[in-house]
Design a protein around this motif. Structure first.
Motif, PDB file in Angstrom:
ATOM      1  N   PHE A 112       3.712  11.513  -5.898  1.00 52.92           N
ATOM      2  CA  PHE A 112       4.843  10.598  -6.047  1.00 52.92           C
ATOM      3  C   PHE A 112       4.700   9.376  -5.142  1.00 52.92           C
ATOM      4  O   PHE A 112       5.135   8.277  -5.495  1.00 52.92           O
ATOM      5  N   SER A 113       4.106   9.567  -3.966  1.00 53.20           N
ATOM      6  CA  SER A 113       4.032   8.466  -3.006  1.00 53.20           C
ATOM      7  C   SER A 113       3.116   7.338  -3.477  1.00 53.20           C
ATOM      8  O   SER A 113       3.168   6.229  -2.937  1.00 53.20           O
ATOM      9  N   PHE A 114       2.283   7.601  -4.481  1.00 55.77           N
ATOM     10  CA  PHE A 114       1.377   6.568  -4.990  1.00 55.77           C
ATOM     11  C   PHE A 114       1.983   5.743  -6.119  1.00 55.77           C
ATOM     12  O   PHE A 114       1.334   4.805  -6.614  1.00 55.77           O
ATOM     13  N   ALA A 115       3.195   6.056  -6.570  1.00 58.52           N
ATOM     14  CA  ALA A 115       3.762   5.375  -7.732  1.00 58.52           C
ATOM     15  C   ALA A 115       3.809   3.854  -7.575  1.00 58.52           C
ATOM     16  O   ALA A 115       3.390   3.124  -8.500  1.00 58.52           O
ATOM     17  N   PRO A 116       4.290   3.307  -6.447  1.00 57.07           N
ATOM     18  CA  PRO A 116       4.298   1.841  -6.324  1.00 57.07           C
ATOM     19  C   PRO A 116       2.894   1.237  -6.365  1.00 57.07           C
ATOM     20  O   PRO A 116       2.682   0.181  -6.978  1.00 57.07           O
ATOM     21  N   ALA A 163      10.672   9.693  16.610  1.00 58.15           N
ATOM     22  CA  ALA A 163       9.256   9.787  16.973  1.00 58.15           C
ATOM     23  C   ALA A 163       8.384   9.753  15.724  1.00 58.15           C
ATOM     24  O   ALA A 163       7.305   9.133  15.718  1.00 58.15           O
ATOM     25  N   LEU A 164       8.833  10.394  14.660  1.00 54.75           N
ATOM     26  CA  LEU A 164       8.079  10.391  13.404  1.00 54.75           C
ATOM     27  C   LEU A 164       7.986   8.979  12.842  1.00 54.75           C
ATOM     28  O   LEU A 164       6.926   8.557  12.366  1.00 54.75           O
ATOM     29  N   LYS A 165       9.075   8.250  12.897  1.00 59.65           N
ATOM     30  CA  LYS A 165       9.057   6.866  12.395  1.00 59.65           C
ATOM     31  C   LYS A 165       8.115   5.996  13.226  1.00 59.65           C
ATOM     32  O   LYS A 165       7.355   5.187  12.674  1.00 59.65           O
ATOM     33  N   ARG A 166       8.145   6.151  14.549  1.00 57.89           N
ATOM     34  CA  ARG A 166       7.238   5.370  15.392  1.00 57.89           C
ATOM     35  C   ARG A 166       5.780   5.647  15.049  1.00 57.89           C
ATOM     36  O   ARG A 166       4.941   4.744  15.053  1.00 57.89           O
ATOM     37  N   ALA A 167       5.473   6.900  14.757  1.00 54.38           N
ATOM     38  CA  ALA A 167       4.087   7.285  14.485  1.00 54.38           C
ATOM     39  C   ALA A 167       3.617   6.830  13.109  1.00 54.38           C
ATOM     40  O   ALA A 167       2.470   6.422  12.951  1.00 54.38           O
ATOM     41  N   PHE A 168       4.494   6.905  12.113  1.00 53.27           N
ATOM     42  CA  PHE A 168       4.061   6.708  10.734  1.00 53.27           C
ATOM     43  C   PHE A 168       4.562   5.431  10.076  1.00 53.27           C
ATOM     44  O   PHE A 168       3.946   4.960   9.117  1.00 53.27           O
ATOM     45  N   ALA A 169       5.675   4.891  10.546  1.00 51.72           N
ATOM     46  CA  ALA A 169       6.296   3.810   9.781  1.00 51.72           C
ATOM     47  C   ALA A 169       7.111   2.882  10.651  1.00 51.72           C
ATOM     48  O   ALA A 169       8.214   2.470  10.275  1.00 51.72           O
ATOM     49  N   ALA A 170       6.591   2.497  11.786  1.00 53.97           N
ATOM     50  CA  ALA A 170       7.352   1.675  12.717  1.00 53.97           C
ATOM     51  C   ALA A 170       7.724   0.325  12.120  1.00 53.97           C
ATOM     52  O   ALA A 170       8.705  -0.294  12.546  1.00 53.97           O
ATOM     53  N   ASP A 171       6.956  -0.146  11.145  1.00 50.66           N
ATOM     54  CA  ASP A 171       7.205  -1.463  10.562  1.00 50.66           C
ATOM     55  C   ASP A 171       7.962  -1.397   9.237  1.00 50.66           C
ATOM     56  O   ASP A 171       8.047  -2.395   8.516  1.00 50.66           O
ATOM     57  N   THR A 188      13.661   6.996   2.589  1.00 55.96           N
ATOM     58  CA  THR A 188      13.311   7.166   1.178  1.00 55.96           C
ATOM     59  C   THR A 188      11.952   7.819   1.036  1.00 55.96           C
ATOM     60  O   THR A 188      11.759   8.731   0.217  1.00 55.96           O
ATOM     61  N   PHE A 189      10.996   7.378   1.849  1.00 60.66           N
ATOM     62  CA  PHE A 189       9.669   7.989   1.791  1.00 60.66           C
ATOM     63  C   PHE A 189       9.742   9.459   2.196  1.00 60.66           C
ATOM     64  O   PHE A 189       9.145  10.322   1.540  1.00 60.66           O
ATOM     65  N   LEU A 190      10.495   9.745   3.263  1.00 57.38           N
ATOM     66  CA  LEU A 190      10.621  11.133   3.701  1.00 57.38           C
ATOM     67  C   LEU A 190      11.209  12.020   2.615  1.00 57.38           C
ATOM     68  O   LEU A 190      10.889  13.209   2.542  1.00 57.38           O
ATOM     69  N   SER A 191      12.058  11.446   1.770  1.00 56.84           N
ATOM     70  CA  SER A 191      12.686  12.250   0.724  1.00 56.84           C
ATOM     71  C   SER A 191      11.688  12.749  -0.305  1.00 56.84           C
ATOM     72  O   SER A 191      11.984  13.662  -1.080  1.00 56.84           O
ATOM     73  N   THR A 192      10.476  12.164  -0.327  1.00 57.78           N
ATOM     74  CA  THR A 192       9.436  12.638  -1.246  1.00 57.78           C
ATOM     75  C   THR A 192       8.560  13.711  -0.612  1.00 57.78           C
ATOM     76  O   THR A 192       7.726  14.300  -1.302  1.00 57.78           O
ATOM     77  N   ARG A 245       2.993   1.950   5.434  1.00 60.59           N
ATOM     78  CA  ARG A 245       3.392   0.648   4.899  1.00 60.59           C
ATOM     79  C   ARG A 245       2.634   0.292   3.621  1.00 60.59           C
ATOM     80  O   ARG A 245       3.211  -0.260   2.672  1.00 60.59           O
ATOM     81  N   TRP A 246       1.342   0.585   3.553  1.00 59.49           N
ATOM     82  CA  TRP A 246       0.539   0.186   2.396  1.00 59.49           C
ATOM     83  C   TRP A 246       0.995   0.856   1.111  1.00 59.49           C
ATOM     84  O   TRP A 246       0.758   0.335   0.020  1.00 59.49           O
ATOM     85  N   LEU A 247       1.694   2.004   1.247  1.00 62.54           N
ATOM     86  CA  LEU A 247       2.212   2.709   0.074  1.00 62.54           C
ATOM     87  C   LEU A 247       3.588   2.190  -0.333  1.00 62.54           C
ATOM     88  O   LEU A 247       3.918   2.173  -1.520  1.00 62.54           O
ATOM     89  N   VAL A 248       4.370   1.761   0.638  1.00 63.19           N
ATOM     90  CA  VAL A 248       5.722   1.274   0.361  1.00 63.19           C
ATOM     91  C   VAL A 248       5.693  -0.182  -0.104  1.00 63.19           C
ATOM     92  O   VAL A 248       6.484  -0.585  -0.969  1.00 63.19           O
ATOM     93  N   ARG A 249       4.786  -0.953   0.466  1.00 67.94           N
ATOM     94  CA  ARG A 249       4.642  -2.366   0.090  1.00 67.94           C
ATOM     95  C   ARG A 249       3.184  -2.569  -0.329  1.00 67.94           C
ATOM     96  O   ARG A 249       2.344  -3.035   0.450  1.00 67.94           O
ATOM     97  N   PRO A 250       2.838  -2.199  -1.576  1.00 67.30           N
ATOM     98  CA  PRO A 250       1.447  -1.939  -1.938  1.00 67.30           C
ATOM     99  C   PRO A 250       0.634  -3.106  -2.472  1.00 67.30           C
ATOM    100  O   PRO A 250      -0.547  -2.917  -2.788  1.00 67.30           O
ATOM    101  N   ILE A 251       1.191  -4.298  -2.595  1.00 64.80           N
ATOM    102  CA  ILE A 251       0.426  -5.376  -3.227  1.00 64.80           C
ATOM    103  C   ILE A 251      -0.887  -5.665  -2.500  1.00 64.80           C
ATOM    104  O   ILE A 251      -1.949  -5.750  -3.151  1.00 64.80           O
ATOM    105  N   PRO A 252      -0.909  -5.819  -1.166  1.00 68.80           N
ATOM    106  CA  PRO A 252      -2.212  -6.073  -0.515  1.00 68.80           C
ATOM    107  C   PRO A 252      -3.220  -4.954  -0.743  1.00 68.80           C
ATOM    108  O   PRO A 252      -4.414  -5.219  -0.941  1.00 68.80           O
ATOM    109  N   ALA A 253      -2.755  -3.714  -0.727  1.00 66.37           N
ATOM    110  CA  ALA A 253      -3.676  -2.592  -0.950  1.00 66.37           C
ATOM    111  C   ALA A 253      -4.209  -2.603  -2.372  1.00 66.37           C
ATOM    112  O   ALA A 253      -5.398  -2.335  -2.603  1.00 66.37           O
ATOM    113  N   ALA A 254      -3.352  -2.889  -3.337  1.00 67.72           N
ATOM    114  CA  ALA A 254      -3.801  -2.942  -4.734  1.00 67.72           C
ATOM    115  C   ALA A 254      -4.838  -4.038  -4.920  1.00 67.72           C
ATOM    116  O   ALA A 254      -5.852  -3.848  -5.616  1.00 67.72           O
TER     117      ALA A 254
END
Length: 265
Positions: free
Chosen positions: A18-22, A158-166, A174-178, A247-256
């Motif tokens: 599911f996390s790859f949908a965007p 602490a989880l947010k700082r490690a994985f998604a501070a930005d 929302t990401f955690l809900s997946t 971040r690259w999964l939530v805002r994926p245009i640069p990664a794509a």
């Protein structure tokens, strides 16, 4: 379309397809096929006991049976190999792994290098000189504090700082809900580390995540160096994306766009 590669996307711990949908949406808009794999016990194969829901009953959850029980790294590799065998009928394949998914991707590449035309690690574990657990004991990981997936505000911070501070708090939640409650933590043995004669002959890219606090850039760079020393005639093509682990999964245009650039090999 038969000459266009199919991107095979492998998720990390506690995650799923599911996390790859965007990202898949952006790849499709750029004209590229992709398949997001659910490793065994993930996605709609996951178990979500009532004790995991609000209000959580952690004592009951600890004793609940889970669909991921007994799943091994070999099972993960077999799942991805099956997908690659089918995708290969349509042309080249690019195996893309994130985070702990890199362990599975490496095992796949060791077993069936013939199925992979390029392997891409996105801040993913690529064990070479050590098993994954060994890296956690090294100085590069000394400052990592991953927190925990609970309702406790301190642990979640602490989880947010490690994985998604930005990311915003809403994006993070929302990401955690997946995410799902159980994970297969079989990281394999020394035989599952990158092997020069199989894994080492596949063209490969490492996408560094510059602000990753869960797999810090120093660890990413160490694995790149070790891999290049293992197969100096086939070094990593190294790219860098700004941002955190998620971040690259939530805002994926640069990664794509980066992956699309790799499509021509």
């Amino acid at each position: 379309m038969l000459n266009q590669p199919t991107f095979i996307l492998v998720h990390g711990a506690f995650a799923n397809s599911f996390s790859f949908a965007p990202l898949q949406a952006e790849l499709a808009l750029l004209g590229h096929r992709s398949v997001a794999v659910d490793l065994p016990g993930h996605g709609f194969e996951a178990t979500f006991p009532a004790s995991y829901q609000a209000p959580q009953d952690l004592a009951a959850l600890a004793g609940e049976p889970g669909g991921i029980e007994g799943v091994t790294l070999a099972d993960n590799a077999a799942r991805v190999i099956d997908v690659l065998e089918r995708a290969k009928r349509n042309g080249p394949t690019v195996l893309v792994a994130h985070s702990r998914g890199g362990i599975t991707a490496t095992a796949v590449a060791n077993a069936r290098p013939d199925l992979v035309d390029r392997i891409v690690y996105v801040s993913a574990w690529c064990p070479v000189d050590l098993e994954v657990g060994g890296y956690y004991a090294e100085p590069e990981m000394a400052d990592v504090d991953a927190g925990a997936l609970t309702a406790d505000p301190t642990a979640l911070a602490a989880l947010k700082r490690a994985f998604a501070a930005d990311l915003t708090d809403d994006e993070f939640r929302t990401f955690l809900s997946t995410f799902q409650p159980d994970e297969n933590l079989d990281a394999g043995t020394s035989a599952d580390r990158a092997q020069a004669t199989t894994w080492g002959r596949i063209p490969r890219t490492y996408v560094r995540l510059a602000a990753d606090a869960s797999v810090p850039p120093a660890v990413q760079d160490r694995m790149i160096r070790e891999a290049d020393a293992l197969t100096p005639n086939n070094p990593f093509d190294v790219r860098t994306l700004e941002g955190s682990h998620l971040r690259w999964l939530v805002r994926p245009i640069p990664a794509a766009e980066l992956l699309a650039d790799l499509a021509g090999f």
